[in-house]
Design a protein around this motif. Structure first.
Motif, PDB file in Angstrom:
ATOM      1  N   GLU A  53       0.842  -1.193   0.000  1.00 24.34           N
ATOM      2  CA  GLU A  53       0.000   0.000   0.000  1.00 24.34           C
ATOM      3  C   GLU A  53       0.877   1.244   0.000  1.00 24.34           C
ATOM      4  O   GLU A  53       2.065   1.192   0.343  1.00 24.34           O
ATOM      5  CB  GLU A  53      -0.904   0.009   1.239  1.00 24.34           C
TER       6      GLU A  53
ATOM      7  N   TYR B  66       2.919   6.689   2.016  1.00 22.09           N
ATOM      8  CA  TYR B  66       3.152   8.131   1.977  1.00 22.09           C
ATOM      9  C   TYR B  66       3.381   8.544   0.538  1.00 22.09           C
ATOM     10  O   TYR B  66       4.089   7.879  -0.226  1.00 22.09           O
ATOM     11  CB  TYR B  66       4.372   8.497   2.827  1.00 22.09           C
TER      12      TYR B  66
ATOM     13  N   THR C 147      -1.126  11.575   0.339  1.00 23.67           N
ATOM     14  CA  THR C 147      -1.258  10.127   0.554  1.00 23.67           C
ATOM     15  C   THR C 147      -2.704   9.670   0.426  1.00 23.67           C
ATOM     16  O   THR C 147      -2.971   8.545  -0.037  1.00 23.67           O
ATOM     17  CB  THR C 147      -0.708   9.750   1.945  1.00 23.67           C
ATOM     18  N   ASP C 148      -3.648  10.519   0.805  1.00 23.29           N
ATOM     19  CA  ASP C 148      -5.062  10.115   0.803  1.00 23.29           C
ATOM     20  C   ASP C 148      -5.564   9.716  -0.583  1.00 23.29           C
ATOM     21  O   ASP C 148      -6.582   9.014  -0.707  1.00 23.29           O
ATOM     22  CB  ASP C 148      -5.934  11.246   1.356  1.00 23.29           C
TER      23      ASP C 148
ATOM     24  N   TYR D  21      -5.689   6.008  -0.614  1.00 24.05           N
ATOM     25  CA  TYR D  21      -6.153   5.390   0.630  1.00 24.05           C
ATOM     26  C   TYR D  21      -6.898   4.084   0.342  1.00 24.05           C
ATOM     27  O   TYR D  21      -7.820   4.031  -0.484  1.00 24.05           O
ATOM     28  CB  TYR D  21      -7.059   6.357   1.394  1.00 24.05           C
ATOM     29  N   ASN D  22      -6.458   3.041   1.014  1.00 25.68           N
ATOM     30  CA  ASN D  22      -7.088   1.718   0.980  1.00 25.68           C
ATOM     31  C   ASN D  22      -6.957   0.977  -0.352  1.00 25.68           C
ATOM     32  O   ASN D  22      -7.595  -0.038  -0.566  1.00 25.68           O
ATOM     33  CB  ASN D  22      -8.572   1.794   1.355  1.00 25.68           C
ATOM     34  N   TYR D  23      -6.116   1.467  -1.247  1.00 27.29           N
ATOM     35  CA  TYR D  23      -5.815   0.708  -2.462  1.00 27.29           C
ATOM     36  C   TYR D  23      -4.671  -0.268  -2.162  1.00 27.29           C
ATOM     37  O   TYR D  23      -3.728   0.056  -1.432  1.00 27.29           O
ATOM     38  CB  TYR D  23      -5.425   1.628  -3.607  1.00 27.29           C
TER      39      TYR D  23
ATOM     40  N   PRO E  14     -10.762  -1.128  -1.889  1.00 26.67           N
ATOM     41  CA  PRO E  14     -10.936  -1.660  -0.532  1.00 26.67           C
ATOM     42  C   PRO E  14     -11.761  -2.943  -0.475  1.00 26.67           C
ATOM     43  O   PRO E  14     -11.654  -3.700   0.493  1.00 26.67           O
ATOM     44  CB  PRO E  14     -11.639  -0.508   0.194  1.00 26.67           C
TER      45      PRO E  14
ATOM     46  N   LYS F 149       1.507  -4.651   3.379  1.00 24.05           N
ATOM     47  CA  LYS F 149       0.347  -4.716   4.272  1.00 24.05           C
ATOM     48  C   LYS F 149       0.482  -5.897   5.217  1.00 24.05           C
ATOM     49  O   LYS F 149       0.935  -6.976   4.828  1.00 24.05           O
ATOM     50  CB  LYS F 149      -0.941  -4.841   3.444  1.00 24.05           C
TER      51      LYS F 149
END
Length: 589
Positions: A488, A491, A500-501, A504-506, A521, A588
């Motif tokens: 993931e 940063y 970074t957002d 997010y969650n990819y 996600p 992750k």
């Protein structure tokens, strides 16, 4: 640290107090009867002594003496100009002043007092020229063989282990430079009460910059003996290094091709015209020159040695700028310089990997050796190489070429064709790759590198760089780490802004095939891309997701800044070397 006793060197205990050293405890001692004992004046001891002896020939332009060197900085007056010499590179300033006019009387005056260093590293303050002349009288005559060995040197630090009479280690002496080694060996040659050993392996450096690792006394002695006469030690009083013989000059010229790096004719800088031209000096006085555009010209060459130095005569029917008899005024490892009055100069560097006489077979064999990265693709003034990040090409024997895109191969054809007897053209046919499908003229074929120009527009350039899988341990480590588990974006920074957002969650999954799969996600695959890690004056990670947002902002050849188990940090560098973007990937849990 385990230390084996490789050579026995006997010195008194009080000598140890002279050296700065560190204590080593856990040691493995080789039986003294099995070790290679060194007497104070045996061959290896003397070879090491000569190799560490101070070489004063590098500043002969200042003092005309190879047995001393002048401690820098020093101020001199050269042909009426004040020059301060702070480093060895500043000697080139003196040479440039001397070379400005061929027929003038060159003069150099040293501003005293100065400090000189003798061959045994003793330093003496010299107050005037008469005192310096008295010291120089003690030197051997010009071109006579001296005691120091200059063609090979130790790569420091090295260390000696010191033992007592029971062969128990009591100290380790670290040696950081020639001066320390000289003084250490000098005491070994003069004392005989304690045992010391050279700790292997050690690395030696040849005059041309190549290195060799040795593992015992026999290898060390043999390596030094073989190298001691393998270069020109330049122990004469001529700053131009022109004391070589005609035979040595001829053999050196024929050793490898030579590439032009600087060219001046009739006081006009013509480097832009002849940069990267390659010359191959062959037997029977034939010289072959290859221009950047692939044109191959054949001429003649001959050398002679005069009282004023060595000369080389070049003759080409259609290349007047090179046709001249040149003075060979500098011969150094991997470099040679030609000079003639009237503002004429050529500087060339040796490149054994350049193929001056390119053939169809050579090009085809070279293409088929490994994969090739498209490092540059400029067509119609636009850079198109980003579309080929992470998508290497593979040329096969049956005129098939494959490009790896998102882990799958797209197959096309290629051919190498002769062009007007001046060179060869690489033709590539792959559907959907119009910028590859041009008439690419092969201009440069070097180790790991192919340069091409479009016949229809010579401003269109393509550069291919070789990529051989499983040949670089660092790249293999990166590959093995990336293909294990999901990753993931921990940063992402762009222009000092944390973004970074965006990711997010990819989840990113790097496949061994070169595909990188991105899932949302919910675990649903949303996009595929290409990836490739490689070395190119540093380690890089190439990522390419076509125009798929937001992942297309990651399309780049990222320079790896830091890598650890489960974490990799990469950066995007601006033209001035500053960091524009930072990307951190973490595995992750």
């Amino acid at each position: 640290m385990n230390t084996k006793l490789k050579s026995l060197l006997i010195i008194p205990f009080f000598v140890l107090l002279f050296f700065s050293s560190c204590q080593k405890e856990a040691v493995e001692i080789t039986n003294p009867e099995e070790s290679e004992a060194l007497a104070p004046n045996d061959e290896l001891t003397n070879l090491m002594f000569s190799t560490s002896t101070m070489d004063g020939s590098y500043d002969n332009i200042l003092d005309n003496a190879s047995c001393i060197s002048v401690e820098l900085p020093v101020t001199v007056i050269v042909n009426g100009l004040d020059v301060t010499i702070d480093s060895k590179e500043d000697f080139k300033t003196i040479e440039a002043i001397f070379n400005e006019f061929e027929d003038d009387d060159d003069a150099l005056e040293i501003i005293f007092p100065i400090t000189i260093v003798l061959s045994d590293y003793e330093e003496i303050v010299i107050e005037n020229r008469e005192q310096l002349k008295e010291i120089i009288k003690e030197c051997k005559g010009e071109n006579e063989e001296d005691d120091d060995i200059e063609c090979i040197d130790f790569q420091y630090p090295i260390s000696f282990s010191v033992f007592n009479r029971n062969f128990e280690i009591i100290n380790v002496v670290d040696i950081e430079n020639d001066r320390q080694l000289y003084r250490f060996i000098k005491r070994i040659k003069n004392e005989a009460n304690l045992i010391a050993s050279l700790n292997f392996p050690i690395t030696l450096v040849y005059a041309d910059g190549n290195t060799v690792e040795v593992h015992n006394n026999a290898e060390l002695a043999q390596t030094i003996k073989e190298a001691k006469d393998a270069c020109d030690e330049d122990d004469d009083n001529d700053y131009g290094d022109d004391d070589f013989t005609k035979e040595r000059l001829d053999e050196y010229l024929k050793l490898c091709p030579w590439v032009v790096h600087e060219f001046k004719r009739n006081e006009q800088d013509r480097t832009v015209d002849y940069d990267a031209y390659a010359l191959k000096f062959k037997e029977d006085n034939v010289v072959v020159m290859r221009a950047r555009n692939g044109d191959v010209l054949t001429g003649t060459w001959s050398t002679r040695v005069t009282d004023n130095g060595a000369m080389i005569k070049l003759e080409f029917d259609t290349l007047a700028d090179f046709t001249l008899e040149w003075f060979v005024y500098d011969l150094a490892p991997g470099r040679i310089k030609f000079y003639q009055s009237g503002g004429n100069r050529i500087i060339m560097k040796k490149n054994c990997d350049v193929l001056v006489e390119i053939t169809k077979e050579r090009i085809e064999n070279y293409l088929q050796e490994c994969y090739w990265r498209v490092a540059r693709l400029n067509v119609d003034g636009a850079d198109n190489d980003k579309k080929y990040i992470g998508t290497p090409l593979k040329f096969l024997e049956n005129n098939q070429v494959k490009i790896r895109v998102e882990g799958e191969f797209v197959t096309g054809t290629y051919d190498v064709l002769a062009y007007n007897s001046n060179g060869f053209v690489l033709q590539i046919q792959i559907d959907g790759r119009p910028y590859l499908q041009l008439e690419w003229f092969v201009t440069v074929l070097e180790e790991g590198l192919i340069k091409l120009e479009n016949l229809g527009n010579r401003d269109d350039k393509m550069v291919l760089k070789r990529h051989c899988f499983d040949t670089d341990d660092d790249v293999k480590f990166i590959d093995a780490m990336l293909i294990q588990g999901a990753w993931e974006v921990a940063y992402y920074q762009d222009a000092n802004v944390d973004k970074t957002d965006i990711f997010y969650n990819y989840t990113f999954n790097f496949k061994v095939t070169g595909r990188v799969e991105v899932a949302n996600p919910n675990g649903v695959s949303v996009v595929n891309g290409s990836w490739l890690s490689y070395r190119d004056e540093g380690l890089y990670l190439g990522l390419y997701f076509k125009d798929n947002e937001p992942f297309n902002i990651l399309n780049h050849r990222w320079k790896i800044l830091e890598i650890a188990e489960g974490r990799i940090e990469v950066k995007d560098l601006a033209a001035d070397g500053s960091i524009e973007r930072i990307l951190v990937l973490e595995k992750k849990s």
